[in-house]
Design a protein around this motif. Sequence first.
Motif, PDB file in Angstrom:
ATOM      1  N   SER A 129      57.141 107.282  82.760  1.00 20.94           N
ATOM      2  CA  SER A 129      58.548 107.395  82.402  1.00 20.94           C
ATOM      3  C   SER A 129      59.172 108.519  83.211  1.00 20.94           C
ATOM      4  N   PRO A 130      60.443 108.365  83.641  1.00 20.52           N
ATOM      5  CA  PRO A 130      61.097 109.476  84.341  1.00 20.52           C
ATOM      6  C   PRO A 130      61.335 110.672  83.435  1.00 20.52           C
ATOM      7  N   TYR A 131      61.274 110.431  82.121  1.00 23.54           N
ATOM      8  CA  TYR A 131      61.459 111.509  81.164  1.00 23.54           C
ATOM      9  C   TYR A 131      60.108 112.050  80.727  1.00 23.54           C
ATOM     10  N   PRO A 132      59.997 113.339  80.468  1.00 26.02           N
ATOM     11  CA  PRO A 132      58.791 113.863  79.841  1.00 26.02           C
ATOM     12  C   PRO A 132      58.752 113.424  78.385  1.00 26.02           C
ATOM     13  N   THR A 133      57.635 113.650  77.726  1.00 23.99           N
ATOM     14  CA  THR A 133      57.551 113.355  76.300  1.00 23.99           C
ATOM     15  C   THR A 133      58.524 114.251  75.552  1.00 23.99           C
TER      16      THR A 133
ATOM     17  N   GLN B 168      56.630 118.547  86.276  1.00 21.53           N
ATOM     18  CA  GLN B 168      57.432 118.185  85.103  1.00 21.53           C
ATOM     19  C   GLN B 168      57.107 119.235  84.042  1.00 21.53           C
ATOM     20  N   VAL B 169      58.118 119.998  83.645  1.00 19.55           N
ATOM     21  CA  VAL B 169      57.906 121.143  82.766  1.00 19.55           C
ATOM     22  C   VAL B 169      58.650 120.943  81.453  1.00 19.55           C
ATOM     23  N   VAL B 170      57.974 121.224  80.360  1.00 18.95           N
ATOM     24  CA  VAL B 170      58.632 121.355  79.060  1.00 18.95           C
ATOM     25  C   VAL B 170      58.639 122.836  78.738  1.00 18.95           C
ATOM     26  N   ALA B 171      59.830 123.402  78.573  1.00 24.70           N
ATOM     27  CA  ALA B 171      59.968 124.851  78.382  1.00 24.70           C
ATOM     28  C   ALA B 171      60.757 125.157  77.114  1.00 24.70           C
ATOM     29  N   HIS B 172      60.411 126.258  76.493  1.00 23.68           N
ATOM     30  CA  HIS B 172      61.115 126.740  75.295  1.00 23.68           C
ATOM     31  C   HIS B 172      62.097 127.829  75.692  1.00 23.68           C
ATOM     32  N   LYS B 173      63.316 127.763  75.154  1.00 22.09           N
ATOM     33  CA  LYS B 173      64.324 128.775  75.424  1.00 22.09           C
ATOM     34  C   LYS B 173      64.337 129.813  74.310  1.00 22.09           C
ATOM     35  N   ASP B 174      64.120 131.062  74.674  1.00 20.84           N
ATOM     36  CA  ASP B 174      64.154 132.146  73.696  1.00 20.84           C
ATOM     37  C   ASP B 174      65.574 132.289  73.149  1.00 20.84           C
ATOM     38  N   SER B 175      65.711 132.310  71.839  1.00 18.73           N
ATOM     39  CA  SER B 175      67.032 132.333  71.221  1.00 18.73           C
ATOM     40  C   SER B 175      67.781 133.639  71.463  1.00 18.73           C
ATOM     41  N   LYS B 176      67.055 134.716  71.755  1.00 16.09           N
ATOM     42  CA  LYS B 176      67.701 136.012  71.952  1.00 16.09           C
ATOM     43  C   LYS B 176      67.972 136.304  73.418  1.00 16.09           C
ATOM     44  N   THR B 177      66.983 136.075  74.270  1.00 23.98           N
ATOM     45  CA  THR B 177      67.129 136.448  75.680  1.00 23.98           C
ATOM     46  C   THR B 177      67.548 135.287  76.572  1.00 23.98           C
TER      47      THR B 177
ATOM     48  N   PRO C  72      71.875 124.614  68.483  1.00 26.39           N
ATOM     49  CA  PRO C  72      71.401 125.404  69.612  1.00 26.39           C
ATOM     50  C   PRO C  72      70.388 124.634  70.449  1.00 26.39           C
ATOM     51  N   ILE C  73      70.393 124.917  71.748  1.00 24.28           N
ATOM     52  CA  ILE C  73      69.435 124.300  72.658  1.00 24.28           C
ATOM     53  C   ILE C  73      68.169 125.150  72.672  1.00 24.28           C
ATOM     54  N   THR C  74      67.049 124.557  72.304  1.00 25.32           N
ATOM     55  CA  THR C  74      65.800 125.306  72.253  1.00 25.32           C
ATOM     56  C   THR C  74      64.766 124.814  73.254  1.00 25.32           C
ATOM     57  N   THR C  75      64.979 123.623  73.840  1.00 21.06           N
ATOM     58  CA  THR C  75      63.978 123.031  74.732  1.00 21.06           C
ATOM     59  C   THR C  75      64.632 122.566  76.025  1.00 21.06           C
ATOM     60  N   ALA C  76      63.961 122.831  77.145  1.00 21.03           N
ATOM     61  CA  ALA C  76      64.424 122.358  78.448  1.00 21.03           C
ATOM     62  C   ALA C  76      63.344 121.477  79.053  1.00 21.03           C
ATOM     63  N   TYR C  77      63.736 120.320  79.558  1.00 22.69           N
ATOM     64  CA  TYR C  77      62.836 119.380  80.225  1.00 22.69           C
ATOM     65  C   TYR C  77      63.230 119.364  81.698  1.00 22.69           C
ATOM     66  N   ILE C  78      62.325 119.811  82.563  1.00 21.81           N
ATOM     67  CA  ILE C  78      62.680 120.090  83.953  1.00 21.81           C
ATOM     68  C   ILE C  78      61.713 119.361  84.882  1.00 21.81           C
TER      69      ILE C  78
ATOM     70  N   GLN D  36      55.857 125.450  78.063  1.00 23.00           N
ATOM     71  CA  GLN D  36      54.895 125.027  77.054  1.00 23.00           C
ATOM     72  C   GLN D  36      53.843 124.116  77.660  1.00 23.00           C
ATOM     73  N   SER D  37      54.230 123.358  78.695  1.00 25.06           N
ATOM     74  CA  SER D  37      53.286 122.515  79.423  1.00 25.06           C
ATOM     75  C   SER D  37      53.858 122.229  80.808  1.00 25.06           C
ATOM     76  N   VAL D  38      52.950 122.024  81.754  1.00 26.74           N
ATOM     77  CA  VAL D  38      53.332 121.687  83.130  1.00 26.74           C
ATOM     78  C   VAL D  38      52.479 120.495  83.567  1.00 26.74           C
ATOM     79  N   THR D  39      53.120 119.470  84.105  1.00 26.20           N
ATOM     80  CA  THR D  39      52.408 118.304  84.621  1.00 26.20           C
ATOM     81  C   THR D  39      52.671 118.176  86.116  1.00 26.20           C
ATOM     82  N   LEU D  40      51.596 118.088  86.906  1.00 23.53           N
ATOM     83  CA  LEU D  40      51.735 117.894  88.347  1.00 23.53           C
ATOM     84  C   LEU D  40      52.032 116.428  88.638  1.00 23.53           C
ATOM     85  N   LEU D  41      53.010 116.179  89.505  1.00 24.80           N
ATOM     86  CA  LEU D  41      53.377 114.816  89.879  1.00 24.80           C
ATOM     87  C   LEU D  41      52.941 114.562  91.317  1.00 24.80           C
TER      88      LEU D  41
END
Length: 318
Positions: free
Chosen positions: A270-274, A128-137, A78-84, A143-148
């Motif tokens: 890095s173009p990718y978040p941690t 740059q956002v690291v977000a958690h996906k709720d498994s039910k909804t 399952p996908i639990t994390t989104a890097y945006i 979880q964190s937001v970084t201003l670029l």
Amino acid sequence: MKNNKFICALLLGGALLWSLPASANSEICRAPNGFLDEGIGGTGVKPQGDDDKGIGGTGGKRIVHRGEEDGIGGTGAPITTAYITGTIYAHGSICVNGLRITYDDKTPVRDGQATLPATSLQLGQVVQVVAHKDSKTGALAAQSVTLLKPVECEIEAINRQKGTLRVMGETVQLNGRIDIDRFHEDQGISVSGMRNADGVIEASAITEKTEETPDRVVGLIRKDAQGPAFVGDTPSKAQDEHSLPFGKTADVQGHWDGRAMKIIRLDHVSPYPTVTNSGYFSIEGYIEKISEKDKMIRINGVDAAVKNLNFINENETV
């Protein structure tokens, strides 16, 4: 050359995700151009069998490298994390790349070395956002937001006819929503935006820069044969120039003396978040490179596989 701007989505470690519960792509986050990420949101990726008819409202066709079901590379995990990475264009909570992302007062917002309250998030900021996906909804919670911010310093010159500012040698192009009459020479500003394929900073939001904030530029470090080192288009000086990571992108802080940036601090970018988990990755940006042989494009330093390159035209803005 006109610049093509895209939103690209992929799964870290392999395939592209094509479905996510509707709560992540709520209609409240439909972009002004009609774009709504209907893969995980604005991926533009549709289920098997549909025609490839657009990359989510950008005006180009969809980048499609289909994944399998709701997992990673067919594993079923399952996908639990989104890097945006993208621009905030609506509040509700925030909308980025066709995705609705909730946050609260405890969500850390990072700006360089500083941590800001969540209330500092504004329309037009590139984040740059690291977000958690709720498994039910299926809802996404930040979880964190970084201003670029590609550049922070005083304005050297203003070209009102072209709608541009010059800051530390950088050209900052204002979009139609930013009033150029707000600005004057020697005014300190913090620019949120993205570099296009020509290196011009396309500003999406500009705020006042405080005197305590160091001068700052983010860009590729390069050196002319007989000239100084540059970070982006900003001439820069370091105590040991040979130690500079030429060919790499860096976040440089220091003091602009009117001719060059005297580097005090340098951080690799890095173009990718941690990345802590495999997950969904959505990035907005300008195409930097096209490889027809490998069917690849590069967006903001990220290489992505593309099923069909026929829709990419250098003279078309999307």
